[in-house]
Design a protein around this motif. Structure first.
Motif, short mmCIF file in Angstrom:
data_model
loop_
_atom_site.label_atom_id
_atom_site.label_comp_id
_atom_site.label_asym_id
_atom_site.label_seq_id
_atom_site.Cartn_x
_atom_site.Cartn_y
_atom_site.Cartn_z
N TYR A 67 25.70 23.25 66.84
CA TYR A 67 25.31 24.42 66.04
C TYR A 67 23.92 24.87 66.47
CZ TYR A 67 29.10 23.05 62.87
OH TYR A 67 30.32 22.73 62.34
N THR A 68 23.62 26.15 66.22
CA THR A 68 22.30 26.67 66.60
C THR A 68 21.27 26.56 65.48
OG1 THR A 68 22.97 28.91 65.98
CG2 THR A 68 23.24 28.29 68.31
N ALA A 69 21.66 26.00 64.35
CA ALA A 69 20.69 25.81 63.26
C ALA A 69 20.51 24.34 62.97
CB ALA A 69 21.16 26.52 61.99
N GLY A 70 19.27 23.97 62.63
CA GLY A 70 18.98 22.64 62.11
C GLY A 70 18.96 22.69 60.59
N SER A 71 18.69 21.54 59.96
CA SER A 71 18.62 21.51 58.51
C SER A 71 17.88 20.28 58.06
CB SER A 71 20.04 21.51 57.91
OG SER A 71 20.00 21.50 56.50
N GLY A 72 17.14 20.40 56.97
CA GLY A 72 16.42 19.24 56.44
C GLY A 72 15.63 19.63 55.20
N PRO A 73 14.83 18.67 54.68
CA PRO A 73 14.02 18.95 53.49
C PRO A 73 12.95 19.99 53.84
CG PRO A 73 14.03 16.59 54.04
CD PRO A 73 14.60 17.31 55.20
N MET A 74 12.95 21.13 53.13
CA MET A 74 12.11 22.27 53.52
C MET A 74 10.62 21.93 53.50
SD MET A 74 12.61 26.15 52.30
CE MET A 74 11.46 27.48 52.61
N TRP A 75 10.19 21.16 52.48
CA TRP A 75 8.75 20.90 52.38
C TRP A 75 8.21 20.17 53.60
CZ3 TRP A 75 6.26 16.03 52.07
CH2 TRP A 75 7.12 14.92 51.94
N GLN A 76 9.09 19.44 54.29
CA GLN A 76 8.66 18.68 55.46
C GLN A 76 8.29 19.60 56.63
OE1 GLN A 76 8.15 15.43 55.99
NE2 GLN A 76 9.54 14.18 54.77
N ILE B 121 17.77 27.12 67.50
CA ILE B 121 18.33 26.55 68.74
C ILE B 121 19.10 27.63 69.51
CG2 ILE B 121 19.91 24.78 69.66
CD1 ILE B 121 19.38 23.25 66.96
N ASP B 122 19.06 27.52 70.84
CA ASP B 122 19.76 28.44 71.73
C ASP B 122 21.19 27.95 71.98
OD1 ASP B 122 20.28 30.42 73.57
OD2 ASP B 122 19.31 29.36 75.23
N GLU B 123 22.14 28.86 71.88
CA GLU B 123 23.54 28.52 72.14
C GLU B 123 23.72 27.90 73.55
OE1 GLU B 123 26.38 28.68 70.20
OE2 GLU B 123 27.50 27.92 71.92
N ALA B 124 23.05 28.48 74.54
CA ALA B 124 23.20 27.96 75.91
C ALA B 124 22.71 26.52 76.01
CB ALA B 124 22.45 28.85 76.89
N ASP B 125 21.70 26.16 75.22
CA ASP B 125 21.19 24.78 75.24
C ASP B 125 22.22 23.80 74.69
OD1 ASP B 125 18.84 25.63 76.35
OD2 ASP B 125 17.61 25.32 74.55
#
Ligand code: ZN
Ligand code: CU
Length: 487
Positions: free
Chosen positions: A277-286, A351-355
């Motif tokens: 996927y081109t998105a990450g995710s985690g606790p925003m405050w971090q 994140i880049d799709e090509a990566d």
């Protein structure tokens, strides 16, 4: 005695990377009893030419708490995942002091009655989880346990204390040591502190899995630090969710992979994982510095889970800001500093799709969802879709890697990496963790807009010889086990 289950007319892709072949598979007493021409079984399943392969290993999970809160593990099981490697990014749920609140929004889940890996595994077993669980011991947790959330280097005494917790976890069967050096409190550690702790795994043949100190502008420096740690500790290195974050850094995964190749050619032992996927995710405050909010970053942020503003879930920060008449910086500040702001999980498109394709082409690249099992709200779709997305989008549609190779990385290569013996191959004598799916129709259905959809095209998932999911129905058999590192 007949076999418990016979799967007939299967196209076996055995997890080794070799070509498919036609065979029946006999399952008995939890294990694969025969691959060939089967006799009668107490139960017969007609695969109708579908693929039978080993159950998938999610090499990067944050399900430590989910094994207790959601023992059906439906979001993983439906994908064909039969084993999780949990405790990633430095966030393990061990060591634990009952009643202690370790960290705001700790993604590994709330503390409970266990104190160490043995008692955590016991607590999980009582819930009869649907899938197997192997655990890394996490640096952020060990540091929070010994040093607290202090923003400073650890003293020699504290390092000695932390070493003891790593050793204890390894003795009890942890598969290695993980860090999340971008996060609090791990980011205050020196490289030497990490070397000292990782070194405690060497005698146990564990691995060092790292969410590196930087995945953007200083990616290559962070890779160099990770390699230095592994070299000093004389331990295999596993780089978590390899990426080059931020538009100006896109494409540089090629440079970090070149560093990995050069090091491996010189005798190092380095693997990696990626989510498709081109998105990450985690606790925003971090990710937020309240004194200097990065508005370019904020423009690409979606809110996954937000207890004080449920109406923001599933929406982009710039859209929220526009509706409320806020700047994006105001919106970020409001969300992160709200009473339960530290529970907020965000999704960021960095994140880049090509990566992703560059990563998936690399032979040392394993698959890890990095899913965060916060089912309230709008979680990142990787929690439900990672494995089928690799098989559908990157194998069938884009031909980035072959089906046999994708399955090898998701099964035997992952088991080998994390010390899981007798799993990851359709071999006689191996544990019967099996997936039956149709490579023509397998499809992830989870999206950012509708993230909790289970995939299509996976008709059966077996865990330790028991049918755990069939035609989209979870059987609740609860046959998952704690997997300890075997040396
Ligand atoms: Zn991470
Ligand atoms: Cu992670």
């Amino acid at each position: 005695m007949p076999a418990d289950i016979v799967i007939r007319n299967a196209r076996v892709i055995d997890g080794s990377g070799s070509a498919p072949f036609e065979a029946d598979v006999e399952v008995k007493d939890g294990r694969i009893a025969l691959v060939g021409t089967a006799g009668a079984g107490a139960r017969e399943i007609d695969a109708k030419g579908q693929v039978v392969c080993p159950g998938f290993i999610d090499t990067h999970s944050h399900d430590d708490g989910a094994f207790l809160r959601h023992p059906d593990m439906a979001f993983k099981l439906a994908q064909g995942v039969t084993t999780d490697i949990s405790g990633n990014c430095g966030f393990s749920t061990i060591p634990n002091e009952p009643g202690r609140d370790y960290m705001p929004g700790d993604i590994s889940g709330p503390g409970a009655e266990w104190t160490d890996l043995d008692s955590y595994f016991e607590a999980c077993a009582a819930k009869r989880p649907a899938i197997n669980n192997a655990m890394l011991v996490g640096h952020n947790r060990v540091r929070a346990h010994v040093v607290g959330l202090e923003k400073r280097a650890a003293t020699a005494d504290e390092v000695a204390g932390m070493r003891g917790h790593v050793v204890r976890a390894m003795e009890q069967g942890a598969v290695g040591f993980s860090t999340g050096l971008i996060y609090e409190p791990g980011r205050y550690s020196t490289t030497d502190e990490v070397v000292a702790l990782a070194s405690e795994c060497t005698a146990y043949a564990g691995i060092y899995a790292t969410h590196m100190r930087n995945e953007g502008d200083k990616l290559l420096e962070a890779v160099a630090e990770a390699m230095h740690i592994a070299r000093e500790a004389q331990i295999p290195l596993h780089i978590s969710h390899h990426k080059s974050a931020g538009r100006r850094n896109w494409g540089r995964v090629k440079d970090s992979l070149a560093m990995v190749d050069a090091a491996n050619a010189e005798g190092m032992d380095i693997t990696l994982d990626v989510y498709p996927y081109t998105a990450g995710s985690g606790p925003m405050w971090q990710y937020v510095n309240l004194d200097n909010i990065d508005s370019e970053w904020a423009m690409g942020v979606m809110i996954a889970s937000c207890p004080d503003y449920r109406e923001f879930e599933g929406r982009m920060v710039p859209d929220i800001a526009r509706d409320r008449g806020w700047t994006v910086e105001d919106a970020v500040r409001e969300i992160v500093t709200s009473p339960q702001g530290r529970q907020v999980i965000c999704i960021h498109f960095i994140i880049d799709e090509a990566d992703i394709e560059t990563n998936l082409r690399h032979p040392k690249m394993l698959i890890g969802s990095d899913g965060i099992p916060q089912l309230r709200g709008m979680p990142h779709p990787r929690l439900f879709g990672t494995m089928p997305r690799v098989l559908a989008r990157y194998v069938r549609e884009r031909h980035v890697l072959s089906l046999e190779e994708a399955i090898r990385r998701m099964t035997s290569a992952s088991c080998e990496r994390f010390g899981l013996v007798d799993r990851g191959l359709v071999n006689e004598g191996y544990w019967a963790d099996l997936v039956l799916f149709d490579p023509e129709t397998v499809q992830d259905l989870a999206t950012y807009e509708d993230p909790k959809q289970e995939p299509a095209g996976i008709s059966l998932v077996m865990v330790n010889g028991q049918v755990a999911c069939e035609e989209g129905k979870h059987t609740g058999v609860g046959s998952g086990r704690a997997l300890r590192f075997k040396r």
